[in-house]
Design an enzyme around this catalytic site. Structure first.
Site, PDB file in Angstrom:
ATOM      1  N   HIS A 123      -3.439   1.546   3.656  1.00 43.05           N
ATOM      2  CA  HIS A 123      -2.059   1.046   3.673  1.00 43.05           C
ATOM      3  C   HIS A 123      -1.039   2.148   3.933  1.00 43.05           C
ATOM      4  O   HIS A 123       0.150   1.962   3.680  1.00 43.05           O
ATOM      5  CB  HIS A 123      -1.730   0.346   2.338  1.00 43.05           C
ATOM      6  CG  HIS A 123      -2.426  -0.976   2.182  1.00 43.05           C
ATOM      7  ND1 HIS A 123      -2.482  -1.661   0.987  1.00 43.05           N
ATOM      8  CD2 HIS A 123      -3.098  -1.747   3.073  1.00 43.05           C
ATOM      9  CE1 HIS A 123      -3.170  -2.794   1.155  1.00 43.05           C
ATOM     10  NE2 HIS A 123      -3.560  -2.863   2.404  1.00 43.05           N
ATOM     11  N   GLY A 160      -9.492  -1.055  -9.951  1.00 41.74           N
ATOM     12  CA  GLY A 160      -8.051  -1.188 -10.167  1.00 41.74           C
ATOM     13  C   GLY A 160      -7.306  -1.907  -9.069  1.00 41.74           C
ATOM     14  O   GLY A 160      -6.182  -1.531  -8.742  1.00 41.74           O
ATOM     15  N   THR A 161      -7.920  -2.942  -8.525  1.00 44.59           N
ATOM     16  CA  THR A 161      -7.189  -3.741  -7.531  1.00 44.59           C
ATOM     17  C   THR A 161      -7.301  -5.216  -7.897  1.00 44.59           C
ATOM     18  O   THR A 161      -8.353  -5.678  -8.354  1.00 44.59           O
ATOM     19  CB  THR A 161      -7.670  -3.466  -6.085  1.00 44.59           C
ATOM     20  OG1 THR A 161      -6.993  -4.360  -5.195  1.00 44.59           O
ATOM     21  CG2 THR A 161      -9.165  -3.594  -5.913  1.00 44.59           C
TER      22      THR A 161
HETATM   23  P1  OAD Z   1      -1.927  -4.884  -7.951  1.00 45.90           P
HETATM   24  O1  OAD Z   1      -0.694  -4.491  -8.663  1.00 45.90           O
HETATM   25  O2  OAD Z   1      -1.963  -6.172  -7.254  1.00 45.90           O
HETATM   26  O3  OAD Z   1      -3.149  -4.884  -8.989  1.00 45.90           O
HETATM   27  C1  OAD Z   1      -3.382  -3.822  -9.849  1.00 45.90           C
HETATM   28  C2  OAD Z   1      -4.701  -4.069 -10.558  1.00 45.90           C
HETATM   29  O4  OAD Z   1      -4.997  -2.935 -11.355  1.00 45.90           O
HETATM   30  C3  OAD Z   1      -4.689  -5.282 -11.486  1.00 45.90           C
HETATM   31  O5  OAD Z   1      -5.854  -6.073 -11.248  1.00 45.90           O
HETATM   32  C4  OAD Z   1      -4.745  -4.669 -12.893  1.00 45.90           C
HETATM   33  O6  OAD Z   1      -5.468  -5.476 -13.823  1.00 45.90           O
HETATM   34  C5  OAD Z   1      -5.454  -3.360 -12.623  1.00 45.90           C
HETATM   35  N1  OAD Z   1      -5.096  -2.304 -13.567  1.00 45.90           N
HETATM   36  C6  OAD Z   1      -3.892  -2.000 -14.082  1.00 45.90           C
HETATM   37  N2  OAD Z   1      -3.950  -0.912 -14.854  1.00 45.90           N
HETATM   38  C7  OAD Z   1      -5.237  -0.505 -14.836  1.00 45.90           C
HETATM   39  C8  OAD Z   1      -5.946   0.581 -15.434  1.00 45.90           C
HETATM   40  N3  OAD Z   1      -5.339   1.492 -16.201  1.00 45.90           N
HETATM   41  N4  OAD Z   1      -7.274   0.687 -15.190  1.00 45.90           N
HETATM   42  C9  OAD Z   1      -7.921  -0.219 -14.404  1.00 45.90           C
HETATM   43  N5  OAD Z   1      -7.299  -1.251 -13.805  1.00 45.90           N
HETATM   44  C10 OAD Z   1      -5.984  -1.395 -14.014  1.00 45.90           C
HETATM   45  O7  OAD Z   1      -2.279  -3.656  -6.983  1.00 45.90           O
HETATM   46  P2  OAD Z   1      -3.253  -3.643  -5.729  1.00 45.90           P
HETATM   47  O8  OAD Z   1      -4.417  -4.522  -5.928  1.00 45.90           O
HETATM   48  O9  OAD Z   1      -3.508  -2.218  -5.413  1.00 45.90           O
HETATM   49  O10 OAD Z   1       0.303  -3.242  -0.469  1.00 45.90           O
HETATM   50  O11 OAD Z   1      -2.325  -4.246  -4.614  1.00 45.90           O
HETATM   51  C11 OAD Z   1      -2.787  -4.345  -3.307  1.00 45.90           C
HETATM   52  C12 OAD Z   1      -1.647  -4.144  -2.345  1.00 45.90           C
HETATM   53  O12 OAD Z   1      -0.602  -5.061  -2.655  1.00 45.90           O
HETATM   54  C13 OAD Z   1      -0.963  -2.794  -2.426  1.00 45.90           C
HETATM   55  O13 OAD Z   1      -1.619  -1.801  -1.679  1.00 45.90           O
HETATM   56  C14 OAD Z   1       0.393  -3.069  -1.889  1.00 45.90           C
HETATM   57  C15 OAD Z   1       0.666  -4.360  -2.624  1.00 45.90           C
HETATM   58  O14 OAD Z   1       1.599  -5.191  -2.092  1.00 45.90           O
HETATM   59  C16 OAD Z   1       1.362  -2.991   0.322  1.00 45.90           C
HETATM   60  O15 OAD Z   1       2.457  -2.671  -0.113  1.00 45.90           O
HETATM   61  C17 OAD Z   1       1.079  -3.159   1.769  1.00 45.90           C
END
Ligand code: OAD
Length: 235
Positions: free
Chosen positions: A113, A179-180
């Site tokens: 990204h 963590g996604t």
């Molecule tokens: P999200 O904010 O959608 O999800 C974050 C994930 O991390 C969630 O499933 C949480 O449960 C988990 N999480 C939070 N804290 C944690 C920790 N300490 N340890 C383990 N897990 C934890 O973020 P992404 O999945 O990265 O794209 O989002 C994907 C994309 O959506 C991003 O790259 C961005 C966003 O819009 C763009 O901006 C193009």
């Protein structure tokens, strides 16, 4: 020599791996998308309509990278250590635009990204490393025109490195997603493409795609990732 060490590993990370370093995630409570609408700051249309607003959003995120308190955490470091000793192919794909994997020492790393610390010219495609605020009146250092934008893949744009990622997933023996939330494609579909891999998900909670994994480790990345890697290498 343990043949296991010659296998192919693909790791996907998302905002959760950087959360304990102090970077806000997008969709958790207090996440970035609670304060901003994606359509206002993360699309090419938003940039065309209000470039100053979009630049400000990314300037704030880029400025955080300079905060001395922002450091790679134990999960970033454990992945870099795994890469160092892994004798098969190792690919780390991150959706994150921060620089924490690189600072932890990860090398075979793809930012699908984009990257906060880089900008590019919409006219000539020149990419420039950039650590300062970006203003709409910054000229391109190569062609001189006013078309610099953050090197971020916005919604509606094609993520980077997809051919290389798909080829690695096709060969992967292990696929580990950390963590996604599994809400944004194409990354959310990688687990389906890693057809012969053992699939492990590490997250604070269940995600909408947890059922597609062989195992699901629940807990903070700084605890679960080093622990998983330790077990992985010793079992
Ligand atoms: P999200 O904010 O959608 O999800 C974050 C994930 O991390 C969630 O499933 C949480 O449960 C988990 N999480 C939070 N804290 C944690 C920790 N300490 N340890 C383990 N897990 C934890 O973020 P992404 O999945 O990265 O794209 O989002 C994907 C994309 O959506 C991003 O790259 C961005 C966003 O819009 C763009 O901006 C193009």
């Amino acid at each position: 020599m343990d043949l296991r060490l010659f296998k192919n590993i693909v790791i996907l990370t998302g905002a959760g791996i950087s959360a304990e370093s102090g970077i806000r995630t997008f969709r958790d409570q207090n996440g970035l998308w609670e304060e901003h609408r994606i359509e206002d700051v993360a699309t090419p249309e938003a940039f065309a309509q209000n470039p100053a607003l979009v630049q400000r959003f990314y300037n704030l995120r880029r400025a955080q990278l300079k905060d001395p308190n922002l450091q790679p955490n134990a999960a970033h470091k454990a992945l870099a250590q795994l890469e160092e000793i892994w004798e098969g192919n190792f690919l780390l794909v991150t959706q994150n635009v921060d620089n924490l994997h690189r600072r932890a020492g990860s090398k075979n790393l793809l930012h699908m990204h984009g990257r906060l610390d880089r900008i590019f010219c919409q006219f000539c495609d020149e990419k420039v490393d950039w650590t300062e605020d970006l203003l709409t009146q910054h000229p391109c250092p190569s062609c001189g025109r006013l078309g610099m934008r953050p090197d971020i893949v916005w919604f509606g744009e094609m993520p980077y490195h997809m051919e290389e990622i798909y080829a690695a997933l096709d060969k992967a023996d292990y696929f580990i997603s950390i963590g996604t939330s599994g809400q944004v494609y194409p990354a959310a579909g990688f687990v389906q493409l890693a057809w012969k891999a053992k699939k492990i998900e590490i997250n604070m909670k269940d995600t909408g795609i947890s059922a597609a994994f062989d195992s699901h480790l629940v807990g903070p990345a700084t605890v679960e990732v080093p622990r998983f890697i330790q077990n992985f290498l010793t079992n």
